[in-house]
Design an enzyme around this catalytic site. Structure first.
Site, PDB file in Angstrom:
ATOM      1  N   HIS A 125       2.437   8.259   7.202  1.00 40.10           N
ATOM      2  CA  HIS A 125       3.727   7.594   7.420  1.00 40.10           C
ATOM      3  C   HIS A 125       4.865   8.603   7.376  1.00 40.10           C
ATOM      4  CE1 HIS A 125       1.274   4.178   5.611  1.00 40.10           C
ATOM      5  NE2 HIS A 125       1.484   3.834   6.867  1.00 40.10           N
ATOM      6  N   LYS A 162       0.865  -1.180   0.000  1.00 45.66           N
ATOM      7  CA  LYS A 162       0.000   0.000   0.000  1.00 45.66           C
ATOM      8  C   LYS A 162       0.898   1.225   0.000  1.00 45.66           C
ATOM      9  CE  LYS A 162      -3.950  -1.831   2.570  1.00 45.66           C
ATOM     10  NZ  LYS A 162      -4.638  -1.629   3.851  1.00 45.66           N
ATOM     11  N   HIS A 169       1.859   6.859   2.799  1.00 41.58           N
ATOM     12  CA  HIS A 169       1.102   8.116   2.724  1.00 41.58           C
ATOM     13  C   HIS A 169       1.609   9.158   3.719  1.00 41.58           C
ATOM     14  CE1 HIS A 169      -1.019   6.798   6.274  1.00 41.58           C
ATOM     15  NE2 HIS A 169      -1.396   5.688   5.660  1.00 41.58           N
TER      16      HIS A 169
HETATM   17  N1  ARG Z   1       1.067   0.034   9.413  1.00 45.39           N
HETATM   18  C1  ARG Z   1       0.076   0.793  10.106  1.00 45.39           C
HETATM   19  C2  ARG Z   1      -0.639   1.734   9.147  1.00 45.39           C
HETATM   20  O1  ARG Z   1      -0.104   2.110   8.165  1.00 45.39           O
HETATM   21  C3  ARG Z   1       0.691   1.650  11.188  1.00 45.39           C
HETATM   22  C4  ARG Z   1       1.250   0.847  12.305  1.00 45.39           C
HETATM   23  C5  ARG Z   1       1.178   1.571  13.590  1.00 45.39           C
HETATM   24  N2  ARG Z   1       1.722   0.813  14.649  1.00 45.39           N
HETATM   25  C6  ARG Z   1       1.089  -0.137  15.338  1.00 45.39           C
HETATM   26  N3  ARG Z   1       1.767  -0.783  16.247  1.00 45.39           N
HETATM   27  N4  ARG Z   1      -0.183  -0.378  15.142  1.00 45.39           N
HETATM   28  O2  ARG Z   1      -1.772   2.093   9.388  1.00 45.39           O
END
Ligand code: ARG
Length: 613
Positions: free
Chosen positions: A166, A160, A163
Site C-alpha cells: 500500500h 488489516k 503494508h
Molecule cells: N485493497 C486491496 C488490497 O489491499 C487493493 C485494491 C486494489 N484495487 C482493486 N481495484 N482491486 O489487496
C-alpha cells in the site's frame, strides 16, 4: 540538391518569434518551451527533403543521446534505412543544414550517427529565460488536453495492516497523478478501500469482544488491527480446542458479514462507524505526505443489484460454469496462463473480483474517464490480468482505457512493532532517525524549533526517493541508513541541493533581483560546466515525456540526480558573491533556473522542496 532558402527563413522566423512550426509533431510535444522538440522540427524540416524519408519517422528517430558528449540530439541513420552513405555526402548535407543560420554549434558525423550540438547562446537564452519566465509552470503542457483520468491507488484494507504494498501504491499513484496533471489532464484521485468482505465480520465480532471506544478514537488503525489479530488468534485456538475445526467466533463472524450483506441496520451502523473513523485517520496521515484523495470509495460501495446484474450478464454470455455450487469463469481459452477464477461463492456472497468488475463499470458510467489506472502490487498481476480479460470478454468497448501499473516488493521494512508496517509508524520512525542524523551535523543553520518539521520533510523525501529511484518492477530493501544519508543518490541529497540554491539566492537578495536575472546577459556564461548544466536543463521536457511514456518515476529521479551533481560541480567554480555584477547576475540566473527545474521535478514526485536546512 537544391536547398530552399525560403522555408529555412520561415522556420527561423517562427523560431525567433517563439512559436515554432509543429506541422508534423504530435500534440503532446506542443510545448513552446521544449527546446529539444523545437530542434527536432528544425532538423527534420531540413533533412527530410535531403534524405527523402518519411517526415514523422525521421523526427521520431531523433533522440537524446545518453551522454552529452554525443550531442544534444542524435540521429541513427540505419534506423532510416540510410546505411551506406558516403561521409563526403553526409558532410555536404551538414553544410547545407548549418548554412545561413546559427542553430548549431556543430554537427558531427560519427559512424552511422549524426550528432547535433545546439548553439550555446540560443540554448542559454531560450532555456534559462523560459524557465525563469514560466516558474512553477515550466514543464507543464500549455495546451489544454481536456482529458480526464481516474487514478486508483493506495487502497488499504480497513482492519488489516497498511503494508508495504500500500505504501508503494500510495507513492507511485500520487506520482502518476501529478504527472498526468503536468500534461494537462484532469485527474481524479481515488482510494478504493478494502472495506467489505469476511474480514469485516471478524473485526466486528472481535470489536464487540475486545474493542475499546477510547483506543479506537486515539488510534483507530492500530486498534482495529490489534482487535483483528486477537480475534484471529481466538478463532485458531477455538479450532484447535474442539479438534473438529469448529469455531464459534468464526461462525459469528460469518453471520455478521451475512447480516451486513443483507443490509441489517445495526450491523451496518457499527461497520459505518469503524469505517468513517478509519478514514478520518487516513486523511490525516495522507496529509503528512501532502496528499489528498478526491474520492474515498470502497468495495462496500458496490451495490447488490449491480452484482446481481453483472453475474446475470456473465452467465448469459456463456462465460461462466458451475463448480460445486459456485460460479467460475475459465479463462484458459483466451490465455492459458490465466486459469480459472470464481466469481460467485456457493453461499451467494460476493467476491473481490466481482466487486471489481462492477466498480469498474460503475466508475466508467459515473466519471466517463478517458483513462483509468490501477496502481496495484505485482502480487496481484495474475488477478489484474484475469480481471481485465473478463472485462474484455464482456465486450466492453472501453477496456483499452484501463491500465494496471504494477510494482515489486519492499523487503526489510520492519519496525519495533514487528513486520507489520503502518504508514504513520514509518513516518514517525523515519523522522526520529532523521532528527538524529541532523543533530549530529554541526553546520546546520535551522533553529531547533524547526528541526522536527525539517526532519519529517527530509525523512519523507528519503522514503519517496528510495522507492522511486529504480524501476517499478524491482524489489528493494528498505534501508534506513542509506536512504537517510546526505551523500549518494538519496532524497536528502536532492533536498540539500535545493536548499543550497535557496541559500545562494537569499544571500544576494538585496543586490540582485529576479527581474535582474530575467534580463541577465547570459552570454557571460562561458564556462563548460555552465553550458553542461544548461544543456541538462534543456532536457527537462524530454525527460518528462519519457517518464510519461513508460510511467517510470526512476526516469525523472535519475535526471534530477544528474542535474544535482552538475549543480554541485558548478558551485566549485562559479561564484555569485564577490563577482562583477553582470557576471554575478548571469551566474545567479543559471542557479535560479536550476532551482526551479529541481523544484518542479520534485513536485511531480510528490516531494515538497525544502528552502532551508
Ligand atoms: N485493497 C486491496 C488490497 O489491499 C487493493 C485494491 C486494489 N484495487 C482493486 N481495484 N482491486 O489487496
Amino acid at each position: 540538391i537544391k536547398h530552399s532558402r525560403q522555408s529555412l527563413s520561415s522556420i527561423q522566423a517562427s523560431y525567433f518569434s517563439n512559436t515554432p512550426i509543429f506541422k508534423h509533431t504530435h500534440p503532446s510535444f506542443l510545448n513552446k518551451s521544449d527546446i529539444l522538440a523545437s530542434y527536432k522540427t528544425i532538423i527534420a524540416d531540413k533533412l527530410q527533403p535531403l534524405f527523402n524519408v518519411d517526415y514523422n519517422h525521421l523526427s521520431s528517430s531523433l533522440h537524446k543521446p545518453n551522454k552529452l558528449e554525443d550531442g544534444d540530439l542524435i540521429l541513427p541513420l540505419p534506423k532510416l534505412g540510410l546505411h551506406q552513405r558516403h561521409s563526403s555526402e553526409l558532410q555536404h548535407y551538414c553544410e547545407l543544414i548549418t548554412r545561413d543560420n546559427d542553430f548549431f554549434e556543430k554537427i558531427v558525423i560519427k559512424g552511422n550517427f549524426l550528432q547535433f550540438f545546439f548553439n550555446h547562446d540560443r540554448l542559454l537564452n531560450k532555456t534559462i529565460n523560459d524557465i525563469l519566465k514560466s516558474g512553477s509552470n515550466y514543464g507543464k503542457t500549455d495546451c489544454d488536453t481536456s482529458k480526464s483520468i481516474l487514478v486508483e491507488f493506495s487502497s488499504p484494507n480497513i482492519a488489516k495492516p497498511f503494508h508495504a504494498g500500500h505504501l508503494r501504491s500510495t507513492i507511485i499513484g500520487e506520482f502518476i497523478s501529478n504527472l498526468y496533471e503536468t500534461f494537462g489532464w484532469k485527474v481524479i484521485r481515488m482510494n478504493y478501500l478494502g472495506d467489505w468482505g469476511k474480514q469485516f465480520g471478524i473485526m466486528a465480532v472481535g470489536y464487540e469482544k475486545f474493542g475499546d471506544p477510547k483506543e479506537l478514537e486515539n488510534d483507530p488503525i492500530n486498534h482495529l488491527f490489534e482487535v483483528y489479530v486477537r480475534t484471529n488468534t481466538l478463532i485458531e485456538d477455538e479450532m484447535k480446542k474442539d479438534g473438529n475445526n469448529q469455531s464459534d467466533t468464526r461462525i459469528k463472524a460469518q453471520e455478521f458479514f451475512r447480516r451486513l450483506e443483507e443490509g441489517d441496520v445495526e450491523a451496518l451502523a457499527l461497520w459505518k462507524h469503524l469505517r468513517s473513523i478509519s478514514i478520518d485517520k487516513y486523511i490525516k496521515t495522507y496529509s503528512k505526505l501532502g496528499m489528498q484523495f478526491d474520492v474515498y470509495s470502497g468495495e462496500s460501495e458496490v451495490k447488490k443489484q449491480s452484482i446481481f446484474n453483472t453475474l446475470k450478464q456473465l452467465k448469459e454470455i456463456g462465460l461462466t460454469q458451475d463448480n460445486h455450487g459456485a460460479t467460475e469463469i475459465d479463462l484458459t481459452p483466451y490465455n492459458k496462463k490465466l486459469g480459472k477464477i470464481i466469481v460467485e461463492k456457493s453461499d451467494n456472497t460476493s467476491l473481490y473480483i466481482t466487486r471489481d468488475i462492477c466498480a469498474c463499470v460503475d466508475r466508467h458510467q459515473k466519471y466517463n474517464f478517458d483513462k483509468m489506472i490501477y496502481v496495484v502490487a505485482c502480487q496481484q498481476d495474475l488477478y489484474m490480468n484475469q480481471f481485465f480479460e473478463i472485462l474484455k470478454q464482456m465486450k466492453l468497448t472501453w477496456v483499452d482505457k484501463l491500465e494496471h501499473i504494477s510494482f515489486g516488493m519492499v523487503k526489510g521494512m520492519s519496525t519495533r512493532k514487528g513486520n507489520v508496517v503502518f504508514l504513520d509508524t514509518i513516518i514517525a520512525e523515519t523522522t526520529k532517525q532523521m532528527l538524529t542524523v541532523l543533530q549530529s551535523k554541526k553546520q546546520l543553520t535551522v533553529p531547533e524549533s524547526e528541526m522536527r518539521d525539517i526532519a519529517e520533510q527530509l525523512g519523507l523525501s528519503a522514503i519517496l526517493i528510495q522507492d522511486m529511484k529504480s524501476k517499478r518492477v524491482n524489489n528493494y530493501t528498505f534501508d534506513w541508513k542509506r536512504m537517510l544519508s546526505f551523500e549518494g543518490n538519496t532524497g536528502p541529497y536532492l533536498q540539500y541541493t535545493h536548499s543550497r540554491l535557496c541559500a545562494i539566492q537569499s544571500k544576494c537578495e538585496d543586490i540582485i533581483s529576479l527581474d535582474d536575472c530575467k534580463r541577465a546577459n547570459l552570454s557571460l556564461l562561458k564556462k563548460p560546466e555552465a553550458i553542461i548544466l544548461t544543456r541538462l536543463l534543456s532536457q527537462y521536457h524530454y525527460t518528462l515525456q519519457k517518464t510519461m511514456e513508460d510511467k517510470e518515476p526512476s526516469t525523472l529521479v535519475t535526471y534530477l540526480f544528474t542535474l544535482s551533481h552538475q549543480i554541485s560541480t558548478c558551485y566549485n567554480s562559479m561564484w555569485v558573491l564577490g563577482q562583477p555584477k553582470d557576471t554575478a547576475t548571469a551566474h545567479l540566473a543559471l542557479y535560479l533556473a536550476s532551482k526551479q527545474v529541481l523544484a518542479n521535478g520534485l513536485h511531480i514526485l510528490g516531494i515538497q522542496p525544502i528552502q532551508q536546512m
